[in-house]
Design a protein around this motif. Structure first.
Motif, PDB file in Angstrom:
ATOM      1  N   GLU A  15       0.695  -0.985   0.144  1.00 37.02           N
ATOM      2  CA  GLU A  15      -0.109   0.358   0.191  1.00 37.02           C
ATOM      3  C   GLU A  15       0.763   1.070  -0.115  1.00 37.02           C
ATOM      4  O   GLU A  15       0.589   2.078  -0.829  1.00 37.02           O
ATOM      5  N   ARG A  16       1.970   1.213   0.455  1.00 36.60           N
ATOM      6  CA  ARG A  16       2.640   2.413   0.711  1.00 36.60           C
ATOM      7  C   ARG A  16       3.859   2.315  -0.663  1.00 36.60           C
ATOM      8  O   ARG A  16       4.742   3.313  -0.721  1.00 36.60           O
ATOM      9  N   GLU A  17       3.526   1.149  -1.122  1.00 34.92           N
ATOM     10  CA  GLU A  17       4.682   0.975  -2.499  1.00 34.92           C
ATOM     11  C   GLU A  17       6.537   1.228  -1.392  1.00 34.92           C
ATOM     12  O   GLU A  17       6.890   1.823  -2.206  1.00 34.92           O
ATOM     13  N   ARG A  18       6.677   0.610  -0.734  1.00 33.53           N
ATOM     14  CA  ARG A  18       8.243   0.706  -0.420  1.00 33.53           C
ATOM     15  C   ARG A  18       8.063  -0.962  -0.078  1.00 33.53           C
ATOM     16  O   ARG A  18       8.161  -1.600   0.953  1.00 33.53           O
ATOM     17  N   MET A  19       7.582  -1.821  -1.149  1.00 34.94           N
ATOM     18  CA  MET A  19       8.285  -2.833  -1.222  1.00 34.94           C
ATOM     19  C   MET A  19       9.629  -3.460  -1.111  1.00 34.94           C
ATOM     20  O   MET A  19      10.117  -2.969  -2.608  1.00 34.94           O
ATOM     21  N   PRO A  20      10.414  -4.103  -0.239  1.00 32.09           N
ATOM     22  CA  PRO A  20      10.964  -4.801  -0.370  1.00 32.09           C
ATOM     23  C   PRO A  20      11.326  -5.897  -1.479  1.00 32.09           C
ATOM     24  O   PRO A  20      10.266  -6.581  -2.388  1.00 32.09           O
ATOM     25  N   HIS A  21      12.356  -5.765  -2.338  1.00 34.86           N
ATOM     26  CA  HIS A  21      12.870  -6.470  -3.445  1.00 34.86           C
ATOM     27  C   HIS A  21      13.289  -7.673  -3.049  1.00 34.86           C
ATOM     28  O   HIS A  21      12.666  -9.583  -3.970  1.00 34.86           O
TER      29      HIS A  21
ATOM     30  N   ALA B 116       1.889 -14.380  -2.724  1.00 29.94           N
ATOM     31  CA  ALA B 116       2.065 -14.332  -3.843  1.00 29.94           C
ATOM     32  C   ALA B 116       0.590 -13.937  -5.340  1.00 29.94           C
ATOM     33  O   ALA B 116       1.084 -13.221  -5.811  1.00 29.94           O
ATOM     34  N   ARG B 117      -0.731 -14.482  -4.010  1.00 31.26           N
ATOM     35  CA  ARG B 117      -1.400 -13.975  -4.783  1.00 31.26           C
ATOM     36  C   ARG B 117      -1.648 -12.398  -4.978  1.00 31.26           C
ATOM     37  O   ARG B 117      -2.591 -12.518  -5.927  1.00 31.26           O
ATOM     38  N   GLU B 118      -1.510 -11.813  -4.079  1.00 31.64           N
ATOM     39  CA  GLU B 118      -1.638 -10.762  -3.237  1.00 31.64           C
ATOM     40  C   GLU B 118      -0.894  -9.662  -4.064  1.00 31.64           C
ATOM     41  O   GLU B 118      -1.228  -9.027  -4.541  1.00 31.64           O
ATOM     42  N   LEU B 119       0.181 -10.196  -3.927  1.00 30.16           N
ATOM     43  CA  LEU B 119       1.300  -9.617  -5.327  1.00 30.16           C
ATOM     44  C   LEU B 119       1.306  -9.157  -6.598  1.00 30.16           C
ATOM     45  O   LEU B 119       1.062  -7.805  -7.381  1.00 30.16           O
ATOM     46  N   LEU B 120       0.224 -10.311  -7.238  1.00 29.65           N
ATOM     47  CA  LEU B 120       0.274 -10.636  -8.585  1.00 29.65           C
ATOM     48  C   LEU B 120      -1.458  -9.412  -8.601  1.00 29.65           C
ATOM     49  O   LEU B 120      -1.842  -9.070 -10.191  1.00 29.65           O
ATOM     50  N   ALA B 121      -1.647  -9.545  -7.602  1.00 33.85           N
ATOM     51  CA  ALA B 121      -3.649  -9.741  -7.843  1.00 33.85           C
ATOM     52  C   ALA B 121      -3.464  -7.875  -8.115  1.00 33.85           C
ATOM     53  O   ALA B 121      -4.192  -7.358  -8.452  1.00 33.85           O
ATOM     54  N   GLY B 122      -2.557  -7.136  -6.651  1.00 32.70           N
ATOM     55  CA  GLY B 122      -2.376  -6.145  -6.053  1.00 32.70           C
ATOM     56  C   GLY B 122      -4.042  -5.503  -5.161  1.00 32.70           C
ATOM     57  O   GLY B 122      -5.053  -7.200  -5.064  1.00 32.70           O
ATOM     58  N   PRO B 123      -4.186  -4.392  -4.817  1.00 31.24           N
ATOM     59  CA  PRO B 123      -5.198  -4.390  -3.657  1.00 31.24           C
ATOM     60  C   PRO B 123      -6.564  -4.786  -3.653  1.00 31.24           C
ATOM     61  O   PRO B 123      -6.966  -5.199  -2.849  1.00 31.24           O
ATOM     62  N   GLU B 124      -6.472  -3.735  -4.943  1.00 27.99           N
ATOM     63  CA  GLU B 124      -8.231  -4.171  -5.546  1.00 27.99           C
ATOM     64  C   GLU B 124      -7.941  -5.764  -5.245  1.00 27.99           C
ATOM     65  O   GLU B 124      -9.452  -5.941  -4.963  1.00 27.99           O
ATOM     66  N   GLY B 125      -7.630  -6.883  -5.284  1.00 25.35           N
ATOM     67  CA  GLY B 125      -7.980  -7.897  -5.684  1.00 25.35           C
ATOM     68  C   GLY B 125      -7.496  -9.004  -4.978  1.00 25.35           C
ATOM     69  O   GLY B 125      -7.497 -10.319  -4.527  1.00 25.35           O
ATOM     70  N   TRP B 126      -7.270  -7.962  -3.096  1.00 28.68           N
ATOM     71  CA  TRP B 126      -6.836  -9.004  -2.171  1.00 28.68           C
ATOM     72  C   TRP B 126      -7.603  -9.997  -1.641  1.00 28.68           C
ATOM     73  O   TRP B 126      -7.733 -11.705  -0.990  1.00 28.68           O
ATOM     74  N   LYS B 127      -9.170  -9.539  -1.730  1.00 21.97           N
ATOM     75  CA  LYS B 127     -10.541 -10.713  -1.292  1.00 21.97           C
ATOM     76  C   LYS B 127     -10.493 -11.827  -2.533  1.00 21.97           C
ATOM     77  O   LYS B 127     -10.598 -12.944  -2.298  1.00 21.97           O
ATOM     78  N   SER B 128     -10.834 -10.926  -3.368  1.00 26.99           N
ATOM     79  CA  SER B 128     -11.203 -12.375  -4.245  1.00 26.99           C
ATOM     80  C   SER B 128      -9.682 -12.999  -5.120  1.00 26.99           C
ATOM     81  O   SER B 128     -10.393 -14.424  -5.447  1.00 26.99           O
TER      82      SER B 128
END
Length: 352
Positions: A32-38, A58-70
């Motif tokens: 969310e803060r766009e400070r993701m460690p590599h 992995a699923r959440e990273l690929l989905a992005g915050p808008e796709g966390w639930k689904s």
């Protein structure tokens, strides 16, 4: 009648996450803060849920915050893509072809091939994810090649490294990863997970959870190996042993416990008998009986030895098992010798 056993999903195919909310929230906040460690290194005891959490992330990273639930819904397209290995921005290092190589290592060739794939232009915006589910299996050259990627990570790539033994990884790799240390879960959470994953009755799930050390994977292994059934037979055998033939029967049960090549799983089971006998004799009987009439059988085992001797035998067993596993020794003969000492079979006429 043989009990029908439900097979649990693999971490990659598991939509459920039990516990580890703090670790999950930490990665979400970084996104969310766009400070993701590599790179993230997931650590913790075997079976605690490291790989399950890694695939969840992995699923959440690929989905992005808008796709966390689904994205954790098995019917969701992204979930299906990840489960089948078809997602274009998911990369894995799994040591493919290990059977042909007769090695459990991940070789350097796979890391170099990964580097070439990552050099291609991404097919979509967002993160790309590299999953290394058993990072402690990287051989030395593979680890060095991965280190170079971590030192100069490709833009937008997040590495998820799972390691049961981080000490097997070069310190230079560990130092370049943000770390997620997963701790054992409460017994109640393990029991709930076993009920869900294996469709177990509440009483059986609670018994297995009490042996799991807070690790769901350990509970699943115990259920698959029918630990409770073997435990009951071994405990009854030790409580009633009256002859060398009785001891050989117990040794046979222990030798076959777990099905491992060298037979040391039987020592873990015997250690559980001793541990629970020591606690029962010390006035701390099990709150949950693993098998019917367990408390009475533990008392019968404890009656053969004073408390300090039981505790000493337990310590001796643990040390013997550690040495045997480290040196890949065969356990059967050691089991018979140890059982003879433990059983203290009464002499004819009532002597001890």
């Amino acid at each position: 009648m043989t009990e029908e056993r439900k097979e649990p999903p693999s971490p990659r195919h598991n939509p459920c996450l039990f516990g580890h909310e703090e670790a999950l929230l930490r990665v979400r906040r970084a996104m969310e803060r766009e400070r993701m460690p590599h790179a993230w290194l997931l650590r913790g005891p075997k079976g605690v849920g490291k790989a399950t959490l890694a695939w969840h992330l992995a699923r959440e990273l690929l989905a992005g915050p808008e796709g966390w639930k689904s994205c954790h819904d098995p019917d969701d397209p992204l979930f299906r893509q990840v489960a089948s290995g078809a997602h274009p921005e998911l990369y894995t290092l799994e040591g493919e072809g290990r059977a042909e190589r007769r090695s459990d290592e991940i070789p350097v060739g796979e890391v170099r091939a990964l580097l070439e794939r990552l050099a291609a232009t991404p097919s979509r915006a967002g993160y790309r994810v590299v999953m290394v589910e058993e990072a402690d299996r990287l051989n030395r050259n593979a680890a060095n090649a991965l280190l170079k990627m971590l030192e100069e990570p490709p833009r937008g790539v997040v590495f998820l490294l799972v390691a049961r033994m981080p000490a097997a990884l070069p310190a230079t790799i560990v130092s370049r990863c943000a770390q997620l240390l997963l701790r054992p879960l409460a017994e109640e959470r393990v029991a709930a997970a076993l009920r869900t994953l294996l469709d177990l009755p509440a009483e059986r799930a609670a018994a297995l959870a009490s042996l799991s050390g807070g690790c769901i994977g350990r509970g699943v292994e115990l259920a698959a190996g029918r630990f409770l059934e073997v435990y009951g037979r071994v405990l009854e055998g030790l409580a009633t042993a009256a002859s060398p033939a009785d001891l050989l029967a117990v040794a046979g049960e222990l030798r076959d416990a777990g099905g491992d090549r060298d037979g040391w799983s039987g020592f873990a089971l015997l250690g559980e008998v001793l541990r629970r006998a020591v606690r029962a004799e010390a006035g701390m009987p099990p709150a949950v009986e693993l098998v019917p009439r367990e408390r009475a059988a533990l008392a019968a085992v404890a009656a053969r030895h004073p408390l300090d001797r039981l505790a000493a035998l337990w310590d001796k067993l643990q040390a013997l098992a550690r040495r045997g596993e480290a040196l890949h020794l065969e356990a059967s003969r050691a089991l018979i010798v140890f059982l003879d000492e433990l059983a203290a079979i009464p002499e004819p006429g009532g002597g001890r």
